[in-house]
Scaffold this motif. Structure first.
Motif, PDB file in Angstrom:
ATOM      1  N   GLU A 182      -2.596  -6.145  -4.691  1.00 45.27           N
ATOM      2  CA  GLU A 182      -3.589  -5.227  -4.128  1.00 45.27           C
ATOM      3  C   GLU A 182      -3.175  -4.692  -2.767  1.00 45.27           C
ATOM      4  O   GLU A 182      -3.421  -3.531  -2.442  1.00 45.27           O
ATOM      5  N   ALA A 183      -2.531  -5.531  -1.956  1.00 44.53           N
ATOM      6  CA  ALA A 183      -2.117  -5.095  -0.619  1.00 44.53           C
ATOM      7  C   ALA A 183      -1.114  -3.944  -0.678  1.00 44.53           C
ATOM      8  O   ALA A 183      -1.034  -3.134   0.253  1.00 44.53           O
ATOM      9  N   VAL A 184      -0.378  -3.848  -1.775  1.00 41.46           N
ATOM     10  CA  VAL A 184       0.602  -2.764  -1.928  1.00 41.46           C
ATOM     11  C   VAL A 184      -0.044  -1.537  -2.547  1.00 41.46           C
ATOM     12  O   VAL A 184       0.089  -0.421  -2.026  1.00 41.46           O
ATOM     13  N   ARG A 208       3.113   2.655   1.320  1.00 46.23           N
ATOM     14  CA  ARG A 208       3.882   1.478   0.915  1.00 46.23           C
ATOM     15  C   ARG A 208       4.135   1.481  -0.586  1.00 46.23           C
ATOM     16  O   ARG A 208       5.221   1.126  -1.049  1.00 46.23           O
ATOM     17  N   GLU A 255       8.432 -11.962   0.684  1.00 40.41           N
ATOM     18  CA  GLU A 255       7.146 -11.473   0.175  1.00 40.41           C
ATOM     19  C   GLU A 255       7.314 -10.853  -1.210  1.00 40.41           C
ATOM     20  O   GLU A 255       8.218 -10.053  -1.434  1.00 40.41           O
ATOM     21  N   ASN A 284      -3.030  -0.535  -2.632  1.00 44.06           N
ATOM     22  CA  ASN A 284      -4.070   0.091  -1.810  1.00 44.06           C
ATOM     23  C   ASN A 284      -3.509   0.814  -0.590  1.00 44.06           C
ATOM     24  O   ASN A 284      -4.260   1.402   0.195  1.00 44.06           O
ATOM     25  N   ASP A 285      -2.191   0.761  -0.418  1.00 45.58           N
ATOM     26  CA  ASP A 285      -1.515   1.430   0.702  1.00 45.58           C
ATOM     27  C   ASP A 285      -0.583   2.493   0.116  1.00 45.58           C
ATOM     28  O   ASP A 285       0.535   2.176  -0.310  1.00 45.58           O
TER      29      ASP A 285
END
Length: 380
Positions: free
Chosen positions: A224-226, A232, A197, A228-229
């Motif tokens: 964005e998935a990172v 993480r 990934e 926004n967390d």
């Protein structure tokens, strides 16, 4: 012919030429007086300081950010705070010098001196950060991208969205063509992988100043998935920075530049970089403002809004010790304002500080190779 001339100019000379051209461009921009405005704004409702801003409209928001307040709606210069029953302490921020004004940079870089083992560098990290790096580092790897398509994708999907998410209207995006050019000439763009990934990218370049080579981070990017967390993002951000440091050491660089951030002593990003061993440095930044401190209430103003400034080519830090706070509160306030790379620290005192307090402040700099000079300034 052009390539032949380029070879005659050393990398250090090219750095100085770029620095001069940036300075000249900034001076020419300041000369456009028709783009200036004179306006006042309050920093916060909880204090009695008013700022008179004289300069380009486009730089006014930067003035507000540098001081670090949350300004109210702008007021007209004649709208004195005395009309609202508050004693005015006026601060002047201008794009032109004035008597006694501090020369305040917009941005600073955080520079880690290399030429020593990695373990020695991370020995100054706090224990939790060291443990997290040792635990997580084996899970990640870095992979350079070389094609136009891959570089463009990383720019569109990570560099630009993350800058926009972090800085909003103040985000300064790199031109996509500049990203492509730098990544294929004086720099590189790497993807950071966790397994299969893609969790981040690092965009950096080589800078040579006074014969010393710097590996300089221009921008980190995250999908964005990172970003926004938060949990993480903290992990990936720490590992990405650490891997860039590793690479700089492996390639024999003299310094690793973690990247620019707002030149504000209490800025969270600058503190984050300080905890990773970054020393403050202007590193070619040629954007400055002139800040003239209020005639009264200086110690309280600098207690709330500490400032960096430049004297010649050397960085100084200006702190306030007002009446009211205890020695313990002062020590706690300035706990994370201990920066390497400073020439001098000015302490503006509303009353004579205790020797134990000054000794505590000196002790915090004792481990630096060249501790800054500590100078007391008695003020009203």
């Amino acid at each position: 012919m052009r390539e032949h001339i380029r070879k005659l100019i050393t990398p250090s000379m090219r750095f100085e030429i770029r620095k001069f051209l940036t300075w000249a461009q900034d001076i020419m921009g300041r000369a456009c007086l028709w783009r200036w405005e004179i306006t006042s704004f309050r920093l916060q409702t909880s204090n009695d300081y008013e700022v008179l801003y004289v300069g380009r409209k486009s730089r006014k928001e930067m003035a507000k950010l540098l001081i670090g307040g949350k300004p109210e709606v702008d007021t007209k210069p004649g709208d004195s705070t005395q009309q609202r029953g508050v004693a005015p302490h006026r601060v002047l921020i201008s794009e032109m010098p004035s008597a006694g004004a501090l020369y305040v940079p917009h941005y600073l870089s955080a520079i880690i001196p290399l030429g020593r083992p990695l373990e020695e560098i991370i020995a100054r990290y706090d224990g939790e950060l060291r443990r997290n790096i040792r635990k997580c580092r084996p899970l990640y790897r870095m992979q350079q991208v070389l094609t136009d398509e891959e570089i463009g994708k990383a720019d569109r999907e990570m560099l630009q969205p993350y800058a926009q998410a972090r800085h909003g209207l103040h985000a300064q995006q790199f031109d996509s063509q500049d990203v492509l050019r730098i990544a294929k000439t004086v720099g590189r763009l790497d993807l950071v992988m966790k397994g299969d990934e893609v969790v981040a990218c690092h965009f950096g370049c080589v800078i040579t100043r006074a014969g010393k080579r710097y590996w300089s981070t221009l921008r980190f990017g995250y999908p964005e998935a990172v970003f926004n967390d938060p949990k993480r993002l903290r992990e990936v951000n720490s590992i990405t920075t650490f891997m860039a440091l590793e690479w700089a050491i492996e390639q024999g660089f003299d310094y690793y530049d973690i990247g620019q951030c707002l030149a504000r002593p209490d800025d969270g990003l600058l503190k984050w970089k300080r905890r990773r061993g970054g020393d403050v440095d202007t590193l070619g930044n040629q954007a400055f403002m002139f800040v003239r401190l209020p005639k009264t209430g200086i110690a309280k103003f600098l207690w709330e809004f500490p400032l960096f400034a430049v004297e010649g080519s050397r960085l100084t830090l200006h702190l306030g010790l007002p009446d009211g706070p205890s020695d313990e509160e002062i020590v706690d306030r300035y706990r994370e304002m201990v920066f390497g790379g400073l020439f001098k620290i000015y302490i503006y005192c509303a009353k004579a500080p205790g020797e134990l307090l000054l000794e505590n402040l000196r002790d915090r700099y004792a481990h630096f190779q060249s501790p800054p000079i500590l100078e007391k300034v008695v003020c009203n």
